[in-house]
Design a protein around this motif. Structure first.
Motif, PDB file in Angstrom:
ATOM      1  N   TRP A 324       1.305  -1.187   0.448  1.00 45.18           N
ATOM      2  CA  TRP A 324       0.205  -0.112   0.124  1.00 45.18           C
ATOM      3  C   TRP A 324       1.001   1.230   0.023  1.00 45.18           C
ATOM      4  O   TRP A 324       0.733   1.680  -0.928  1.00 45.18           O
ATOM      5  CB  TRP A 324      -0.954   0.217   1.571  1.00 45.18           C
ATOM      6  CG  TRP A 324      -1.700   1.238   1.180  1.00 45.18           C
ATOM      7  CD1 TRP A 324      -3.043   1.220   0.658  1.00 45.18           C
ATOM      8  CD2 TRP A 324      -1.223   2.491   2.785  1.00 45.18           C
ATOM      9  NE1 TRP A 324      -3.020   2.999   1.358  1.00 45.18           N
ATOM     10  CE2 TRP A 324      -2.387   3.376   2.218  1.00 45.18           C
ATOM     11  CE3 TRP A 324      -0.267   2.557   3.406  1.00 45.18           C
ATOM     12  CZ2 TRP A 324      -2.164   4.223   2.796  1.00 45.18           C
ATOM     13  CZ3 TRP A 324       0.295   3.910   3.631  1.00 45.18           C
ATOM     14  CH2 TRP A 324      -1.526   5.152   3.727  1.00 45.18           C
ATOM     15  N   PHE A 325       1.967   1.096   0.947  1.00 53.98           N
ATOM     16  CA  PHE A 325       2.889   2.614   1.859  1.00 53.98           C
ATOM     17  C   PHE A 325       3.560   2.521   0.170  1.00 53.98           C
ATOM     18  O   PHE A 325       3.359   3.689  -0.359  1.00 53.98           O
ATOM     19  CB  PHE A 325       3.861   2.312   1.908  1.00 53.98           C
ATOM     20  CG  PHE A 325       4.333   3.175   2.445  1.00 53.98           C
ATOM     21  CD1 PHE A 325       4.298   4.248   3.022  1.00 53.98           C
ATOM     22  CD2 PHE A 325       6.161   2.900   2.360  1.00 53.98           C
ATOM     23  CE1 PHE A 325       5.316   6.119   3.518  1.00 53.98           C
ATOM     24  CE2 PHE A 325       7.000   4.186   2.424  1.00 53.98           C
ATOM     25  CZ  PHE A 325       6.618   5.330   2.978  1.00 53.98           C
ATOM     26  N   ASN A 326       4.115   1.714  -1.249  1.00 52.43           N
ATOM     27  CA  ASN A 326       4.630   1.781  -2.618  1.00 52.43           C
ATOM     28  C   ASN A 326       4.107   1.883  -3.055  1.00 52.43           C
ATOM     29  O   ASN A 326       4.801   2.551  -4.712  1.00 52.43           O
ATOM     30  CB  ASN A 326       5.771   0.993  -2.181  1.00 52.43           C
ATOM     31  CG  ASN A 326       6.671   0.839  -0.994  1.00 52.43           C
ATOM     32  OD1 ASN A 326       7.301   2.626  -0.869  1.00 52.43           O
ATOM     33  ND2 ASN A 326       7.125   0.491   0.213  1.00 52.43           N
ATOM     34  N   THR A 327       2.789   1.505  -3.489  1.00 54.03           N
ATOM     35  CA  THR A 327       2.534   1.288  -5.214  1.00 54.03           C
ATOM     36  C   THR A 327       0.880   2.061  -4.616  1.00 54.03           C
ATOM     37  O   THR A 327       0.438   2.169  -6.442  1.00 54.03           O
ATOM     38  CB  THR A 327       1.605  -0.039  -5.157  1.00 54.03           C
ATOM     39  OG1 THR A 327       0.990  -0.849  -4.324  1.00 54.03           O
ATOM     40  CG2 THR A 327       3.027  -0.656  -5.260  1.00 54.03           C
ATOM     41  N   SER A 328       0.020   2.406  -3.590  1.00 58.95           N
ATOM     42  CA  SER A 328      -1.129   3.081  -4.141  1.00 58.95           C
ATOM     43  C   SER A 328      -1.232   4.863  -3.946  1.00 58.95           C
ATOM     44  O   SER A 328       0.073   5.090  -3.871  1.00 58.95           O
ATOM     45  CB  SER A 328      -1.677   2.222  -2.651  1.00 58.95           C
ATOM     46  OG  SER A 328      -1.510   3.739  -1.237  1.00 58.95           O
ATOM     47  N   ASP A 329      -2.483   5.004  -4.789  1.00 62.14           N
ATOM     48  CA  ASP A 329      -2.265   6.706  -5.275  1.00 62.14           C
ATOM     49  C   ASP A 329      -2.669   7.594  -4.009  1.00 62.14           C
ATOM     50  O   ASP A 329      -1.582   8.641  -3.583  1.00 62.14           O
ATOM     51  CB  ASP A 329      -3.522   6.548  -6.533  1.00 62.14           C
ATOM     52  CG  ASP A 329      -2.990   6.248  -7.374  1.00 62.14           C
ATOM     53  OD1 ASP A 329      -1.391   6.087  -7.908  1.00 62.14           O
ATOM     54  OD2 ASP A 329      -4.126   6.400  -8.303  1.00 62.14           O
ATOM     55  N   GLU A 330      -3.416   6.459  -3.184  1.00 64.51           N
ATOM     56  CA  GLU A 330      -3.579   7.799  -2.099  1.00 64.51           C
ATOM     57  C   GLU A 330      -2.381   7.610  -1.419  1.00 64.51           C
ATOM     58  O   GLU A 330      -1.579   8.951  -0.771  1.00 64.51           O
ATOM     59  CB  GLU A 330      -4.062   6.353  -1.210  1.00 64.51           C
ATOM     60  CG  GLU A 330      -4.936   7.455   0.122  1.00 64.51           C
ATOM     61  CD  GLU A 330      -5.670   6.276   1.016  1.00 64.51           C
ATOM     62  OE1 GLU A 330      -6.656   7.148   1.942  1.00 64.51           O
ATOM     63  OE2 GLU A 330      -5.789   5.150   1.427  1.00 64.51           O
ATOM     64  N   ALA A 331      -0.743   6.298  -0.405  1.00 63.57           N
ATOM     65  CA  ALA A 331      -0.211   6.578   0.034  1.00 63.57           C
ATOM     66  C   ALA A 331       1.261   7.572  -0.416  1.00 63.57           C
ATOM     67  O   ALA A 331       1.942   8.348  -0.082  1.00 63.57           O
ATOM     68  CB  ALA A 331       0.163   5.345   0.056  1.00 63.57           C
ATOM     69  N   LEU A 332       1.070   7.491  -2.426  1.00 66.29           N
ATOM     70  CA  LEU A 332       1.860   7.973  -2.978  1.00 66.29           C
ATOM     71  C   LEU A 332       2.086   9.383  -2.625  1.00 66.29           C
ATOM     72  O   LEU A 332       2.386   9.819  -2.492  1.00 66.29           O
ATOM     73  CB  LEU A 332       2.200   7.469  -4.093  1.00 66.29           C
ATOM     74  CG  LEU A 332       3.070   6.105  -4.278  1.00 66.29           C
ATOM     75  CD1 LEU A 332       2.598   5.781  -5.837  1.00 66.29           C
ATOM     76  CD2 LEU A 332       4.154   5.607  -3.359  1.00 66.29           C
ATOM     77  N   ALA A 333       0.428   9.508  -3.058  1.00 68.22           N
ATOM     78  CA  ALA A 333       0.093  11.634  -2.677  1.00 68.22           C
ATOM     79  C   ALA A 333       1.187  12.261  -1.643  1.00 68.22           C
ATOM     80  O   ALA A 333       0.787  13.234  -1.187  1.00 68.22           O
ATOM     81  CB  ALA A 333      -1.054  11.543  -3.361  1.00 68.22           C
ATOM     82  N   LEU A 334       0.206  10.655  -0.597  1.00 67.89           N
ATOM     83  CA  LEU A 334       0.721  11.757   1.009  1.00 67.89           C
ATOM     84  C   LEU A 334       2.170  11.769   1.150  1.00 67.89           C
ATOM     85  O   LEU A 334       2.800  12.655   1.805  1.00 67.89           O
ATOM     86  CB  LEU A 334       0.264  10.511   1.854  1.00 67.89           C
ATOM     87  CG  LEU A 334      -1.260  10.968   1.962  1.00 67.89           C
ATOM     88  CD1 LEU A 334      -1.609   9.576   2.921  1.00 67.89           C
ATOM     89  CD2 LEU A 334      -1.785  12.097   3.265  1.00 67.89           C
ATOM     90  N   ILE A 341       9.161  12.815  -2.342  1.00 69.76           N
ATOM     91  CA  ILE A 341       9.951  12.258  -2.707  1.00 69.76           C
ATOM     92  C   ILE A 341       9.553  12.004  -4.220  1.00 69.76           C
ATOM     93  O   ILE A 341       8.320  13.268  -4.333  1.00 69.76           O
ATOM     94  CB  ILE A 341       9.408  11.133  -1.894  1.00 69.76           C
ATOM     95  CG1 ILE A 341       7.752  10.369  -2.797  1.00 69.76           C
ATOM     96  CG2 ILE A 341       9.790  10.271  -0.886  1.00 69.76           C
ATOM     97  CD1 ILE A 341       7.719   9.098  -2.490  1.00 69.76           C
ATOM     98  N   PHE A 342      10.284  11.303  -4.748  1.00 65.93           N
ATOM     99  CA  PHE A 342       9.671  11.308  -6.107  1.00 65.93           C
ATOM    100  C   PHE A 342       9.122   9.654  -6.682  1.00 65.93           C
ATOM    101  O   PHE A 342      10.581   9.431  -6.308  1.00 65.93           O
ATOM    102  CB  PHE A 342      10.767  11.257  -7.510  1.00 65.93           C
ATOM    103  CG  PHE A 342      10.556  11.439  -9.364  1.00 65.93           C
ATOM    104  CD1 PHE A 342       9.220  12.549  -9.638  1.00 65.93           C
ATOM    105  CD2 PHE A 342      10.592  10.681  -9.501  1.00 65.93           C
ATOM    106  CE1 PHE A 342       9.315  12.075 -10.826  1.00 65.93           C
ATOM    107  CE2 PHE A 342      10.945  10.403 -11.138  1.00 65.93           C
ATOM    108  CZ  PHE A 342       9.655  11.121 -11.630  1.00 65.93           C
ATOM    109  N   PRO A 343       8.035   9.443  -6.738  1.00 67.86           N
ATOM    110  CA  PRO A 343       7.945   7.664  -6.742  1.00 67.86           C
ATOM    111  C   PRO A 343       8.804   6.742  -7.698  1.00 67.86           C
ATOM    112  O   PRO A 343       8.653   7.558  -8.706  1.00 67.86           O
ATOM    113  CB  PRO A 343       6.227   8.045  -6.518  1.00 67.86           C
ATOM    114  CG  PRO A 343       6.156   9.328  -6.530  1.00 67.86           C
ATOM    115  CD  PRO A 343       7.183  10.085  -6.997  1.00 67.86           C
ATOM    116  N   ASN A 347       2.519   5.092 -10.925  1.00 72.18           N
ATOM    117  CA  ASN A 347       1.710   5.066 -11.631  1.00 72.18           C
ATOM    118  C   ASN A 347       1.935   6.590 -10.796  1.00 72.18           C
ATOM    119  O   ASN A 347       1.406   7.834 -10.653  1.00 72.18           O
ATOM    120  CB  ASN A 347       0.353   4.164 -10.445  1.00 72.18           C
ATOM    121  CG  ASN A 347       0.853   3.986  -9.345  1.00 72.18           C
ATOM    122  OD1 ASN A 347       2.085   3.440  -9.378  1.00 72.18           O
ATOM    123  ND2 ASN A 347       0.177   3.878  -8.372  1.00 72.18           N
ATOM    124  N   GLY A 348       3.038   6.511  -9.334  1.00 70.90           N
ATOM    125  CA  GLY A 348       2.936   7.791  -8.286  1.00 70.90           C
ATOM    126  C   GLY A 348       3.955   8.724  -9.782  1.00 70.90           C
ATOM    127  O   GLY A 348       3.194  10.181  -8.800  1.00 70.90           O
TER     128      GLY A 348
END
Length: 433
Positions: A324-334, A341-343, A347-348
């Motif tokens: 979740w932390f490394n792939t979800s839009d929600e966590a990456l936007a946060l 960060i630059f994901p 998708n990030g």
């Protein structure tokens, strides 16, 4: 490159067996009906507890508690020490170069079975950083090319132009210091080996390579010596300082305008609030100066993964969180908003959040699109060695002493080479002479 990394991973795993501490997949899993799981996470990212709380609110059965015991290499040392007594956190943040050490010491768990859906979320280059011998030992978090930050107000005051080559960087450093002897364009940090490796990568260095079961170490190669000699020359001239990053003195001088520039990773804006709180809106980011005009190559400083440790009794749940932390839009936007960060996730890199500049750089609305462009020319070592933490320790000791004594920087690289090779041989690796 992927075959090389996979072959190296097999050697790393062999070293773990020689040391009597082969990597596992966790010390157990949650018993059904045992109630909520609480996972401990070690990370130095600012605002990380806030991000974990977003997960906690939607996952009442899997709660993540975040602590910040140390950063970078110091955290790796603490992880290794804690693992000896089985007390490492469930989840740890680790820079890419240190992950092989956690694998070879049996600390990073094989989470392949829990992360099969995450493989396609990253570019092959990013995923190669966490996969060894066909097994996954973490998930990539971010990608951090080296860039150049400069104080636009100071540059304007003294009529300076941002340098595009290292020759120009030296000229600007001389011009600034001559115009105002209290000011410097930058410093050489004896406390940040990851910073130096990024500069060496840009110059073409490749410190570790492996063919079959034989390793080659080339820390004192011509490219690395060129970089070291360049910086020693500027220090000897007195136009660049030798103050390590993150020291109280450096923080003060970054804030008061003593420094007009900082060569750093693209994550730097997240640190400005703690380093130089009075300089918001005064920094501009641009590409790292090049050795040859027009060359877009840069190196990497940082770039991290999150891994599950073999001490965790809940590897499946821990793997679910890091996915979740490394792939979800929600966590990456946060993470973009709060950590800058630059994901690493594909998708990030397309998030709307990247259209907003970092808080401390409101003057540069194209910040992330510029990072994306610079990232196209980024290179890292083809392979990180299994004992990079030992190499980095020799860097810290050697360059601090060399700056103090004025001894040749090239001698430090030679010693790093010798220390690294000796340690690898002690671990049971075959190293080409």
């Amino acid at each position: 490159m992927r075959r090389t990394l996979l072959a190296a991973g097999a050697i790393v795993a062999s070293a773990a067996l020689l040391a009597g501490c082969g990597a596992g997949t966790g010390s157990g899993t949650e018993d059904e009906g045992s109630g909520p799981v609480t996972l401990q996470m070690w990370s130095w990212d600012p605002s990380m507890p806030e991000i974990a709380e977003v997960w906690n609110e939607s996952h009442p059965d899997i709660q993540v508690e975040v602590t910040d015991p140390a950063g970078g290499n110091e955290l790796v040392s603490r992880i290794l020490t804690a693992h000896k007594s089985g007390d490492a956190a469930d989840i740890v943040k680790v820079e890419y170069q240190a992950l092989p050490a956690l694998v070879s010491n049996g600390v990073a768990a094989d989470i392949t079975e829990y992360t099969k859906d995450a493989t396609d979320s990253f570019t092959p280059a990013a995923f190669d950083q966490v996969s060894f011998d066909g097994k996954v030992f973490g998930l990539p978090q971010d990608f951090a090319p080296l860039v150049f930050f400069y104080r636009n107000d100071i540059f304007e005051q003294y009529g300076l132009t941002p340098p595009t080559t290292w020759d120009e960087y030296a000229d600007v450093a001389r011009a600034l210091h001559q115009a105002d002897p209290s000011k410097y364009l930058g410093t050489f940090s004896s406390a940040d080996p990851g910073w130096f490796t990024g500069l060496a990568q840009q110059a073409g260095a490749n410190w570790w390579s492996a063919k079959g079961e034989t390793w080659k170490v080339a820390i004192d190669d011509a490219a690395s010596v060129k970089v070291a000699d360049y910086w020693q020359g500027l220090i000897d001239e007195g136009v660049i300082k030798g103050e390590p990053f993150w020291s109280p003195q450096w923080n003060k001088e970054m804030d008061d305008g003593t420094y007009a520039g900082w060569i750093s990773g693209a994550w730097a804006p997240a640190q400005f609030g703690g380093i130089a709180p009075n300089t918001e809106g005064k920094w501009t980011m641009t590409a790292l100066p090049s050795w040859d005009a027009g060359d877009a190559t840069t190196g990497i400083w940082g770039g991290s993964a999150t891994a599950v440790t073999t001490d965790s009794k809940h590897p499946k749940e821990a793997a679910a969180f890091i996915e979740w932390f490394n792939t979800s839009d929600e966590a990456l936007a946060l993470q973009v908003e709060k950590i800058n960060i630059f994901p690493a996730a594909i998708n990030g890199q397309k998030l709307d959040a990247l259209q907003t500049p970092p808080k401390y750089m409101p003057n540069q609305p194209d910040y992330y699109s510029t990072v994306a462009k610079i990232s196209e020319g980024a290179r890292t070592f083809d392979l990180w060695g299994p004992n990079a933490t030992v190499t980095f320790g020799a860097y810290n000791d050697g360059f601090a002493a060399a700056i103090e004594s004025g001894s040749p920087f090239s001698d430090v690289l030679k010693n790093m080479q010798e220390v690294t090779v000796a340690d690898m041989e002690k671990l049971g690796f075959t190293v080409e002479k």
